[in-house]
Design an enzyme around this catalytic site. Structure first.
Site: not given
Lengths: 501, 501
Positions: B264-265, B268, B294
Site C-alpha cells: 500500500h505505502e 503512494h 489512494e
C-alpha cells in the site's frame, strides 16, 4: 530588562533550532538517506544554514545585546545571564565581522577543493590540489584579517574552536610535548613486537554492536536521550540537550575500531547530555571548546577504556561474547594488544603515544603556511621530513602523506588540529582532579562502576556548557592553568610498565 | 516574465524545502528519535512550519502571482508554466484566507483534543471528549466560512485534499455504492467461514521484512530514491522527488499486515517517485488529490496484490520463505484467506468489500454534524445505529466505535475521509484503462512482471503531479468522468467467484 532578556533568548533559540534542524538533515544524510536524495538535501541544508546565518548576524540582535550590556555587567560575572550575554555577544561579533560575500566565496571554494581532493587523493596527485590549497591558505589569511589586532595570524582561526587559546601558548607546550614523546617512541621501538593478531579474527557485527552499547550504557550514556547508528565516518551530533546521538562503524576483522570509537563518541555525547537544561538552544548549551570536548572523549576512551582496571571488569564479558575468537588470550595479552605503540603513517589509527606527534606535525606545518615561511609546493617534502624526524617513518606517497586528512581540503588551514592534542593533555589533568576528589575511582572502574566519575565530570565540567572558557574551566576544576605534567606522567606510568622502559 | 517566473519558482522552492525539512523532523520523530527528544522536536517542527507558513502567505508572493497572471493566461492551459501559476495561486488564496490567529487557535485546540482523546479512548469515556469535539465541529464550520459561496458547508474542507470534489457529487455516488455493497455483504455472510488460522502462525520479522522488500522492488519501488523503516503508524513521506520513503510495522503473528501495508505505502510512494523532476519542490510536485493518491496505493495493494494472478507468481516464493508455517496450505486456500470478507468494527483492518461502508458511515455522520442535523451528544447512538444497519455489527463500546479513528480528534470534522473511498473507486477505473491499453498486463502480473503496468501509470498519472485536478486527470486517462461501474464489476467478479455468489 527581563523582557529584553526574554527576547534575546527567543532569538537565540530560533537560531539554535534552525541549526538543530540542519543537524538532523546532516545526520540523516550520513546514516539513512538513499543515494538519490543527495542533491535536494544539499539545497535544503543550505537553506537552513542561510536562515540561521541571517538571524545570527541580524543587526537587531546586536542592538539587543548592546541594550543588555549594562545589565549583564551589573550581574556577577559567573551568573547564567551574564555568561549568556557575554558568549552570545562574542559569537555575534565573530559572525558579523565576516562579510557575506566572503563566506559565499569560501563555501564555494571549500566545495570545490573537496571535490578535487576526493578525486586526486586516490590518484596520489598532489599537483592537482596544490593550486586549490594555495587558495585555501590565502582565504584562511583573509579570514584572520577580519579580526585585526592578533598576535599571530592563526590566533583568530584558533578562536573559532578553542576560544582564548593562542599560538604563543600552544607552540611551546607542543614543543615541550614533542621533546618528551620522541624519546619514548624511540625506546619503545627497541622492544619486541606485540602480538595483536587475535584482534583481527572474525568478530560478527551484532556481537560487537551489543557489547559496545552495554559498555557505554554502564559508563553513563543515556539512551533515553540518545541512540547509536551506523555511518562511514563516526561523529557525535546534537539535536537538543535531550537528543544527543552517536554513530559508529564496525569492521568484522577488527575488534577495536568500533569499540573504542563508540566509547570515544559516547564521551563527547555524555558531555552534551550533561549540560544544564536551562541552556537548551542557547550559545551556552554546548561544550566550551574543541580541546575540552576532546578531553572528554579521550578520558573515556583512553584513561578509562584502555586501562587495565577497565578490562579487569569487561574482559570476562568480552570473552563471553566472543568465546572462540578470544580462547586462550589472557587479560594481559589483550591489554598489551589494545595498547600497542607503533609509529605509522595514518593519524586516525595512531596509538596514544604517537598520536600527538601526528597533530604537532600538522600544527607546525600550518603555522608555517600561514606565516608564509612554507610554500604549498614545498609542503609534501616538509611533511616527509617531519614524519622521518618525529616518527621514524616516511610516507611512500602523498596519498597517505600530506593528502591524508580531510581538514585542509574541506575547511581552512589553521585552527582545527590543535584541539585534539589539547584534549589529550587536559584528559589527564581532569582525570587526576577527579581521582584526587574521589580516590576510590580507580577501584570502582575495576568493579565496572562509573557513577562516581561520571557524576564528578557532570558536576564540574558537563553542566557548565559554554559558561566558562576552557582556561576558566581548567582553573575552576583543577585550581590552576593547563599543565602538561599529568599527561606525561600518565603516559610514562602506563607505557613504562607495558614496555618495561 | 522569465525573471518573474524564476522568482516565483525560487519562492515556492523555499517553501517546499522548509516543508521538506519539517517532514524529515517528523519522520525521525516517528522512526528513530529517542523518547527524550520529543519536547525540543515539537518546538523545532513548529518553527519550520511557521517559517513555511509566513512565506506561503507573503503578500509579495500574491503580487508576483498577480503580475504573472496575464502571462500564464497567454500560455496553453496545460503547459507546465500555466499549471504552476494556477496551482500556486489556488494554494496561496487558500492560505491567505485563513487568519493567522484562527490557525493558532485551531492548532492549539487540535493538540488539546488529541491529548484528551488519547487519554479518554482507553477509558471508553466519550463524555470527556464530547465538549472538545463540539469545538472541533464549530471550528470546522468557521474554517468553511472563510470560503464563502460554497454549495455545501463541507465543500471548502473537501477542497483541501480533494480539490474540486463536492458533497453534491460525492453523496449520490456514495449512496449508490452503499446500496450495491450491502447486499454483497449480506450474501457473503451466509457463506461458511474461511480458514485464516494459518495467517496467524509465527512469521519471524526478518523474513516478513525481506519478502516485502522483494515484492515492492519488483513492483517498481525505487530504493535508490527511497527506503523503508519501522514505525507505529505506517505512512509515506517525501523529502524530495528523489527521496520518497515508506514505513511499516511487523507483527510476527500476522502475515498480512506488514505485507499489504508495505505494498500500500509503496503505491503512494511510486506515485511521488514518478513525478516529473521539473516539478521538484513546487506545488506541482505532489500527487494531485487524496482520492487519486489512494487510488494508487489501493491499485497495487488490492487489484494487484490481492489478486490470484499475483500470488501465482509470489506464493511459491512465500512458501520458500516460510516453509514450515505454510506447509500444506494451497494457493487457493491462501488466496481465499487473504480475501476474507467479514464485517467488523475497525475500519483500518477491514476487508475490501466492507471497507467503504466504514468510510461512508463517517462521511454521512460528519456531514450531519456540519449541517447541524446531528448533535455531538447523539453521535455515539447514530454511530451504533449505522453500524448495525450497514454492517450488521454493533460496537459494544465507544472506544471501538465513535472514538476509534484519530481524524476527528486531531484534525477537522469533514474533508478527510472521502478520499479513501474515492480512491477505491478510481483504482478500478484506472486499472481498467491500463488493461484496455495493454491487455497483456494480467498475464504479466502472473509472471511477476510489473513494468508495463508501472510504466503506464507513470506515463498517464504519476508524471503529471498536480498539473491536473483529479477530475481533469480522470477525463484525460479514461476518456470520461469518474465512474462507479468498474469498481462494482471488479468486486462482483472477484468476490462472486470467491464466495460463489
Amino acid at each position: 530588562m527581563e523582557k529584553k532578556l526574554e527576547e534575546l533568548k527567543a532569538r537565540l533559540m530560533e537560531i539554535g533550532d534552525l541549526n538543530a534542524a540542519a543537524a538532523l538533515l546532516f545526520w540523516d544524510q550520513s546514516t539513512y538517506m538513499p543515494p538519490g536524495g543527495a542533491e535536494a538535501r544539499g539545497r535544503q541544508l543550505g537553506l537552513l544554514k542561510q536562515l540561521a546565518h541571517e538571524r545570527s548576524t541580524d543587526p537587531a540582535l546586536g542592538a539587543l545585546l548592546d541594550a543588555l550590556q549594562p545589565y549583564a555587567e551589573s550581574l556577577p560575572a559567573d551568573s547564567d545571564e551574564a555568561c549568556l550575554v557575554r558568549v552570545a555577544r562574542r559569537e555575534y561579533e565573530q559572525a558579523v565581522r565576516i562579510p557575506a560575500d566572503f563566506m559565499a566565496r569560501l563555501t564555494q571554494h571549500q566545495t570545490q577543493i573537496y571535490t578535487v581532493w576526493a578525486a586526486a587523493r586516490p590518484e596520489n596527485d598532489f599537483a592537482a590540489v596544490a593550486p586549490y590549497l594555495e587558495k585555501t591558505v590565502d582565504l584562511s589569511r583573509q579570514m584572520a584579517d577580519f579580526f585585526p589586532g592578533y598576535a599571530h595570524i592563526a590566533d583568530p582561526l584558533i578562536d573559532f574552536s578553542d576560544y582564548g587559546m593562542t599560538v604563543a601558548a600552544i607552540r611551546p607546550l607542543f614543543a615541550d610535548l614533542r621533546e618528551r614523546l620522541r624519546p619514548m617512541v624511540e625506546a619503545i621501538a627497541g622492544n619486541p613486537p606485540v602480538d595483536v593478531s587475535f584482534l583481527h579474527r572474525h568478530f560478527p557485527e551484532d556481537g560487537q554492536w551489543a557489547f559496545g552499547l552495554d559498555v557505554i550504557e554502564r559508563l553513563g550514556y543515556d539512551f533515553e536521550h540518545g541512540r547509536q547508528d551506523k555511518t562511514h565516518h563516526p561523529f557525535t551530533i546534537k539535536f537538543s540537550l535531550d537528543d544527543v546521538r552517536i554513530t559508529t562503524r564496525v569492521h568484522e576483522d577488527d575488534l577495536t575500531e568500533a569499540l573504542f570509537g563508540t566509547i570515544h563518541e559516547s564521551g563527547h555525547a555524555m558531555y552534551e547530555q550533561g549540560i544544564d537544561r536551562h541552556f537548551e538552544a542557547t550559545p551556552l548549551g554546548s561544550g566550551t571548546s574543541s580541546g575540552v570536548h576532546e578531553s572528554q572523549s579521550r578520558l573515556w576512551e583512553n584513561l578509562v577504556g584502555r586501562s587495565r582496571r577497565f578490562w579487569q571488569f569487561f574482559y570476562p564479558r568480552l570473552q563471553e561474547t566472543f568465546p572462540k575468537q578470544l580462547e586462550g588470550v589472557t587479560l594481559d595479552a589483550f591489554y598489551q594488544a589494545i595498547n600497542e605503540v607503533k609509529p605509522s603513517l595514518i593519524r586516525t589509527s595512531a596509538d596514544e603515544v604517537t598520536y600527538n606527534l601526528h597533530i604537532i606535525i600538522r600544527f607546525d606545518l600550518e603555522l608555517a603556511l600561514l606565516e608564509g615561511d612554507l610554500a604549498v609546493r614545498d609542503l609534501p617534502e616538509a611533511w616527509r621530513a617531519r614524519y622521518q624526524s618525529d616518527l621514524g617513518v616516511t610516507p611512500p606517497d602523498d596519498k597517505d602523506g600530506v593528502m591524508q586528512d580531510i581538514h585542509w581540503y574541506a575547511g581552512m588551514v589553521g585552527g582545527e588540529f590543535q584541539g585534539y592534542t589539547l584534549g589529550n593533555i587536559l584528559s589527564a589533568q581532569f582525570f587526576d582532579a577527579a581521582v584526587s576528589a574521589h580516590p576510590e575511582i580507580p577501584e570502582q572502574i575495576a568493579a565496572g562502576s562509573f557513577g562516581q566519575l561520571h557524576g564528578w565530570l557532570r558536576e564540574n565540567i558537563y553542566r557548565h556548557g559554554s559558561k566558562f572558557t576552557a582556561a576558566e574551566l581548567v582553573e575552576r576544576v583543577t585550581g590552576g592553568p593547563m599543565r602538561l605534567e599529568p599527561y606525561i606522567r600518565y603516559l610514562h606510568d602506563k607505557f613504562g610498565e607495558l614496555y618495561e622502559l
